[in-house]
Design a protein around this motif. Structure first.
Motif, PDB file in Angstrom:
ATOM      1  N   ALA A   9       0.837  -1.206   0.000  1.00 32.20           N
ATOM      2  CA  ALA A   9       0.000   0.000   0.000  1.00 32.20           C
ATOM      3  C   ALA A   9       0.871   1.255   0.000  1.00 32.20           C
ATOM      4  CB  ALA A   9      -0.930  -0.006   1.207  1.00 32.20           C
ATOM      5  N   ALA A  10       1.984   1.202   0.712  1.00 31.00           N
ATOM      6  CA  ALA A  10       2.915   2.330   0.724  1.00 31.00           C
ATOM      7  C   ALA A  10       3.499   2.564  -0.664  1.00 31.00           C
ATOM      8  CB  ALA A  10       4.030   2.073   1.736  1.00 31.00           C
ATOM      9  N   ARG A  11       3.857   1.485  -1.336  1.00 28.80           N
ATOM     10  CA  ARG A  11       4.375   1.602  -2.708  1.00 28.80           C
ATOM     11  C   ARG A  11       3.313   2.216  -3.625  1.00 28.80           C
ATOM     12  NH1 ARG A  11       7.535  -0.710  -6.861  1.00 28.80           N
ATOM     13  NH2 ARG A  11       8.857  -1.874  -5.434  1.00 28.80           N
ATOM     14  N   ASN A  12       2.084   1.765  -3.500  1.00 29.93           N
ATOM     15  CA  ASN A  12       1.016   2.256  -4.369  1.00 29.93           C
ATOM     16  C   ASN A  12       0.775   3.756  -4.177  1.00 29.93           C
ATOM     17  OD1 ASN A  12       0.603  -0.264  -5.507  1.00 29.93           O
ATOM     18  ND2 ASN A  12      -1.027  -0.821  -4.071  1.00 29.93           N
ATOM     19  N   TYR A  13       0.931   4.227  -2.951  1.00 37.25           N
ATOM     20  CA  TYR A  13       0.752   5.654  -2.680  1.00 37.25           C
ATOM     21  C   TYR A  13       1.744   6.483  -3.501  1.00 37.25           C
ATOM     22  CZ  TYR A  13       1.339  10.070  -0.153  1.00 37.25           C
ATOM     23  OH  TYR A  13       1.466  11.407   0.164  1.00 37.25           O
ATOM     24  N   ILE A 134       6.647  11.959   4.182  1.00 35.68           N
ATOM     25  CA  ILE A 134       6.702  10.494   4.101  1.00 35.68           C
ATOM     26  C   ILE A 134       6.389   9.874   5.452  1.00 35.68           C
ATOM     27  CG2 ILE A 134       8.321   8.566   3.895  1.00 35.68           C
ATOM     28  CD1 ILE A 134       9.556  10.032   1.504  1.00 35.68           C
ATOM     29  N   ASN A 135       6.993  10.388   6.508  1.00 38.08           N
ATOM     30  CA  ASN A 135       6.785   9.796   7.829  1.00 38.08           C
ATOM     31  C   ASN A 135       5.357   9.987   8.327  1.00 38.08           C
ATOM     32  OD1 ASN A 135       9.472   9.208   7.614  1.00 38.08           O
ATOM     33  ND2 ASN A 135      10.169  10.702   9.123  1.00 38.08           N
ATOM     34  N   ILE A 136       4.795  11.159   8.074  1.00 35.31           N
ATOM     35  CA  ILE A 136       3.418  11.402   8.493  1.00 35.31           C
ATOM     36  C   ILE A 136       2.449  10.544   7.681  1.00 35.31           C
ATOM     37  CG2 ILE A 136       1.584  13.151   8.502  1.00 35.31           C
ATOM     38  CD1 ILE A 136       3.765  15.209   9.248  1.00 35.31           C
ATOM     39  N   THR A 381      16.506  -3.560   7.838  1.00 35.77           N
ATOM     40  CA  THR A 381      17.156  -4.678   7.158  1.00 35.77           C
ATOM     41  C   THR A 381      16.117  -5.649   6.614  1.00 35.77           C
ATOM     42  OG1 THR A 381      19.108  -4.493   8.562  1.00 35.77           O
ATOM     43  CG2 THR A 381      18.783  -6.589   7.429  1.00 35.77           C
ATOM     44  N   ARG A 382      15.133  -5.946   7.425  1.00 37.20           N
ATOM     45  CA  ARG A 382      14.071  -6.871   7.010  1.00 37.20           C
ATOM     46  C   ARG A 382      13.293  -6.311   5.822  1.00 37.20           C
ATOM     47  NH1 ARG A 382       8.764  -8.299  10.716  1.00 37.20           N
ATOM     48  NH2 ARG A 382       7.772  -9.792   9.281  1.00 37.20           N
ATOM     49  N   SER A 383      12.981  -5.026   5.857  1.00 38.28           N
ATOM     50  CA  SER A 383      12.159  -4.427   4.794  1.00 38.28           C
ATOM     51  C   SER A 383      12.937  -4.245   3.504  1.00 38.28           C
ATOM     52  CB  SER A 383      11.609  -3.075   5.264  1.00 38.28           C
ATOM     53  OG  SER A 383      10.807  -3.225   6.415  1.00 38.28           O
ATOM     54  N   ALA A 384      14.183  -3.801   3.612  1.00 39.75           N
ATOM     55  CA  ALA A 384      14.966  -3.503   2.416  1.00 39.75           C
ATOM     56  C   ALA A 384      15.642  -4.734   1.841  1.00 39.75           C
ATOM     57  CB  ALA A 384      16.022  -2.444   2.748  1.00 39.75           C
ATOM     58  N   GLY A 385      15.788  -5.781   2.650  1.00 37.51           N
ATOM     59  CA  GLY A 385      16.485  -6.970   2.189  1.00 37.51           C
ATOM     60  C   GLY A 385      17.998  -6.814   2.218  1.00 37.51           C
ATOM     61  N   ILE A 434      14.078   6.564  -3.982  1.00 39.99           N
ATOM     62  CA  ILE A 434      14.355   6.705  -2.548  1.00 39.99           C
ATOM     63  C   ILE A 434      13.070   7.013  -1.797  1.00 39.99           C
ATOM     64  CG2 ILE A 434      15.518   8.111  -0.818  1.00 39.99           C
ATOM     65  CD1 ILE A 434      17.874   8.390  -2.657  1.00 39.99           C
ATOM     66  N   ALA A 435      12.239   7.882  -2.366  1.00 40.54           N
ATOM     67  CA  ALA A 435      10.969   8.219  -1.710  1.00 40.54           C
ATOM     68  C   ALA A 435      10.078   6.983  -1.595  1.00 40.54           C
ATOM     69  CB  ALA A 435      10.257   9.315  -2.496  1.00 40.54           C
ATOM     70  N   ARG A 436      10.033   6.184  -2.658  1.00 34.84           N
ATOM     71  CA  ARG A 436       9.218   4.966  -2.629  1.00 34.84           C
ATOM     72  C   ARG A 436       9.707   4.019  -1.531  1.00 34.84           C
ATOM     73  NH1 ARG A 436      10.503   3.212  -7.254  1.00 34.84           N
ATOM     74  NH2 ARG A 436       8.745   4.109  -8.439  1.00 34.84           N
ATOM     75  N   GLU A 437      11.009   3.766  -1.526  1.00 39.87           N
ATOM     76  CA  GLU A 437      11.527   2.851  -0.507  1.00 39.87           C
ATOM     77  C   GLU A 437      11.398   3.461   0.881  1.00 39.87           C
ATOM     78  OE1 GLU A 437      15.091  -0.296  -0.222  1.00 39.87           O
ATOM     79  OE2 GLU A 437      15.788   1.782  -0.440  1.00 39.87           O
ATOM     80  N   GLY A 438      11.584   4.787   0.984  1.00 36.26           N
ATOM     81  CA  GLY A 438      11.420   5.432   2.281  1.00 36.26           C
ATOM     82  C   GLY A 438      10.014   5.263   2.821  1.00 36.26           C
ATOM     83  N   MET A 439       9.015   5.411   1.964  1.00 35.30           N
ATOM     84  CA  MET A 439       7.624   5.227   2.378  1.00 35.30           C
ATOM     85  C   MET A 439       7.385   3.788   2.839  1.00 35.30           C
ATOM     86  SD  MET A 439       4.733   6.909   2.618  1.00 35.30           S
ATOM     87  CE  MET A 439       3.132   6.297   3.185  1.00 35.30           C
ATOM     88  N   GLN A 440       7.963   2.843   2.143  1.00 36.21           N
ATOM     89  CA  GLN A 440       7.815   1.439   2.532  1.00 36.21           C
ATOM     90  C   GLN A 440       8.547   1.140   3.843  1.00 36.21           C
ATOM     91  OE1 GLN A 440       9.302   0.119  -1.415  1.00 36.21           O
ATOM     92  NE2 GLN A 440       7.489  -1.177  -1.494  1.00 36.21           N
ATOM     93  N   LEU A 441       9.758   1.656   3.973  1.00 38.89           N
ATOM     94  CA  LEU A 441      10.547   1.401   5.189  1.00 38.89           C
ATOM     95  C   LEU A 441       9.856   1.961   6.425  1.00 38.89           C
ATOM     96  CD1 LEU A 441      14.160   2.282   3.943  1.00 38.89           C
ATOM     97  CD2 LEU A 441      13.219  -0.009   4.312  1.00 38.89           C
ATOM     98  N   MET A 442       9.352   3.190   6.317  1.00 47.15           N
ATOM     99  CA  MET A 442       8.761   3.828   7.500  1.00 47.15           C
ATOM    100  C   MET A 442       7.423   3.190   7.851  1.00 47.15           C
ATOM    101  SD  MET A 442      11.232   5.746   8.192  1.00 47.15           S
ATOM    102  CE  MET A 442      10.557   6.546   9.643  1.00 47.15           C
ATOM    103  N   THR A 443       6.637   2.832   6.857  1.00 49.58           N
ATOM    104  CA  THR A 443       5.373   2.142   7.134  1.00 49.58           C
ATOM    105  C   THR A 443       5.645   0.825   7.854  1.00 49.58           C
ATOM    106  OG1 THR A 443       4.340   3.140   5.179  1.00 49.58           O
ATOM    107  CG2 THR A 443       3.296   1.172   6.097  1.00 49.58           C
ATOM    108  N   ALA A 444       6.608   0.057   7.349  1.00 49.43           N
ATOM    109  CA  ALA A 444       6.934  -1.222   7.991  1.00 49.43           C
ATOM    110  C   ALA A 444       7.529  -1.013   9.370  1.00 49.43           C
ATOM    111  CB  ALA A 444       7.901  -2.001   7.102  1.00 49.43           C
ATOM    112  N   LEU A 445       8.363   0.006   9.527  1.00 47.73           N
ATOM    113  CA  LEU A 445       8.960   0.275  10.842  1.00 47.73           C
ATOM    114  C   LEU A 445       7.879   0.601  11.864  1.00 47.73           C
ATOM    115  CD1 LEU A 445      11.241   0.889  12.830  1.00 47.73           C
ATOM    116  CD2 LEU A 445      11.448   3.165  11.774  1.00 47.73           C
ATOM    117  N   PHE A 446       6.942   1.468  11.505  1.00 44.45           N
ATOM    118  CA  PHE A 446       5.877   1.815  12.444  1.00 44.45           C
ATOM    119  C   PHE A 446       4.992   0.593  12.744  1.00 44.45           C
ATOM    120  CE2 PHE A 446       6.271   6.385  10.739  1.00 44.45           C
ATOM    121  CZ  PHE A 446       7.168   6.722  11.748  1.00 44.45           C
ATOM    122  N   GLN A 447       4.763  -0.259  11.759  1.00 43.94           N
ATOM    123  CA  GLN A 447       4.021  -1.490  12.009  1.00 43.94           C
ATOM    124  C   GLN A 447       4.802  -2.398  12.951  1.00 43.94           C
ATOM    125  OE1 GLN A 447       1.089  -2.423  11.473  1.00 43.94           O
ATOM    126  NE2 GLN A 447       1.000  -4.658  11.455  1.00 43.94           N
TER     127      GLN A 447
END
Length: 461
Positions: A9-13, A134-136, A381-385, A434-447
């Motif tokens: 969902a973060a990627r799609n945004y 991105i973080n918000i 690490t888990r999110s980015a591989g 970077i923005a795409r991966e940042g959105m994915q990383l932060m969403t997963a981190l908060f989860q």
């Protein structure tokens, strides 16, 4: 949604154009805190752009005037879901540098978002609007899809970072309880490499100052007075030349840090190569040690006469605006006194040393072994591989000391920009990957924080 679905969902945004559309509205706000700016635009960014978004997410929002006269406003947003959950503090600054539209290349405007391929151009696309957006938005995604965050969150937005976070420290002292949290997780600065996430736990300090040689009123004909009147520009150049040697190695003992210890050198040893001039900087240090573990002196601007229309005259004065970026272990209160002693010793008592406008940034570092740091590193690490680059501190400067020294927080920064982004200059831009991966990383981190909230709170205790 589970973790995988949230990341998608973060990627799609980002890929659907949602991030660019939201960012475009923020870039259009001319929230400049420097000489081109207007106070009403700083207030409008918080009141009209950020407050409605945060209220829609279930945050309580308070706006504050700066505690120092003439300072820019601040915003605190709070969402408390349960007293026994950890509280994450998120920071961002909505102010930007001067637009300097005349320096941008044809087809680009500082306050109009323009996309060219994977680049998003505009003032604030890198520093710092896209980063806190991105973080918000990652927090918003969790609330929308899960119905809750699963932890408590507070957001502090300031509008004076580009002028040294004027008044921020006084504001923190007065609002410690409002800002009480377990950890700061924020984003600013660049990644070390475009294709690998970065995290850092502090920043170099930054102190700007002016060197002034004022010998007389007015200019004097260079023929009639050449060889008779001292040239302030030559004196100033000679004085500056004593501060470093020909390759920029600092010659003032008090400016040479003692904190590049074996453990810090070990952390910096395996970092990827950086763009650098081989014959510049400390000769016995690696490029990473020079920028993350050492101090650097820079001349930001020089002025004497009119460079665009030189006259046959000896100027009456000359001025240079300079800066020292410094690491932990450098006494900020000794920087200018040490410079004064150095100039006097080398025969330049006529060179005045004057602190520049704006606040200085303290140097900070935070232990990479802290439980919160290890947790964030594992999540990225888990999110980015792949593991992130972990730095003891950013090479640039941030108001990190306000969080570590006043609020007593562990501080973790996950940047969503890159070193060649053009921040503080023309053609500033963000990279969509970077923005795409940042959105994915932060969403997963908060989860991940939500799923481990109880244990994280217990470990903090």
């Amino acid at each position: 949604m589970d973790r995988v679905q949230l990341i998608e969902a973060a990627r799609n945004y980002v890929d659907s154009g949602g991030l660019a559309a939201d960012l475009g509205k923020l870039v259009a706000r001319r929230s400049i805190s420097q000489s081109e700016g207007r106070r009403e635009d700083l207030y409008a960014y918080l009141q009209e752009d950020m407050q409605p978004l945060l209220l829609s997410m279930g945050f309580d929002v308070e706006l504050f005037d700066n505690p120092r006269e003439g300072g820019a406003p601040l915003l605190i947003a709070t969402r408390i879901e349960a007293a026994d959950l950890p509280t994450v503090l998120v920071y961002g600054h909505g102010d930007v540098c001067n637009g300097e539209a005349h320096r941008w290349r044809e087809g680009l405007e500082p306050f109009t978002l323009t996309q060219e391929g994977d680049k998003l151009y505009g003032r604030g696309t890198a520093d710092n609007k896209i980063q806190h957006l991105i973080n918000i938005k990652a927090l918003e995604l969790l609330i929308r899809e899960n119905g809750r965050l699963g932890f408590n969150a507070k957001i502090i937005l300031e509008m004076a970072e580009e002028t040294g976070s004027f008044g921020l420290r006084e504001f923190f002292v007065a609002n410690r309880e409002r800002l009480a949290a377990d950890v700061l997780i924020a984003s600013d600065g660049p990644r070390l490499a475009i294709d690998t996430p970065t995290m850092f736990m502090g920043s170099r300090g930054g102190l700007s100052f002016n060197l002034i040689v004022n010998l007389r009123d007015g200019d004097h004909h260079s023929g009639n007075f050449g060889g008779l009147l001292a040239d302030p520009a030559i004196l100033l150049a000679q004085a500056i030349a004593t501060i470093t040697d020909a390759r920029g190695q600092i010659q003032i003992p008090e400016w040479r840090p003692t904190s590049l210890t074996p453990d810090i050198r070990a952390v910096l040893r395996d970092l990827p190569p950086r763009r650098h001039d081989a014959d510049w900087g400390e000769s016995d240090l690696t490029p990473s040690e020079r920028v993350f573990g050492w101090n650097s002196f820079a001349v930001l601007a020089l002025s004497s006469g009119n460079i665009d229309a030189p006259q046959n005259a000896i100027s009456g004065s000359a001025r240079a605006t300079c800066q020292l970026r410094f690491v932990v272990g450098t006494d900020i209160n000794e920087i200018l006194p040490a410079l004064r002693r150095h100039l006097d010793k080398n025969g330049f008592p006529m060179v005045e040393v004057r602190a520049a406008r704006g606040e200085a940034f303290q140097a900070t570092r935070f232990s990479p072994d802290h439980p919160w740091v290890r947790f964030v590193e594992a999540s990225l690490t888990r999110s980015a591989g792949r593991p992130p680059h972990v730095l003891p501190n950013l090479a640039g400067s941030l108001p990190n000391d306000a969080f570590t020294d006043i609020l007593g927080l562990p501080t973790i920064w996950v940047p969503h920009s890159h070193a060649e982004c053009g921040q503080h200059g023309p053609n500033e831009h963000a990279l969509v990957p970077i923005a795409r991966e940042g959105m994915q990383l932060m969403t997963a981190l908060f989860q991940d924080i939500a799923e481990n909230a109880v244990s994280l709170k217990a470990e903090a205790r």
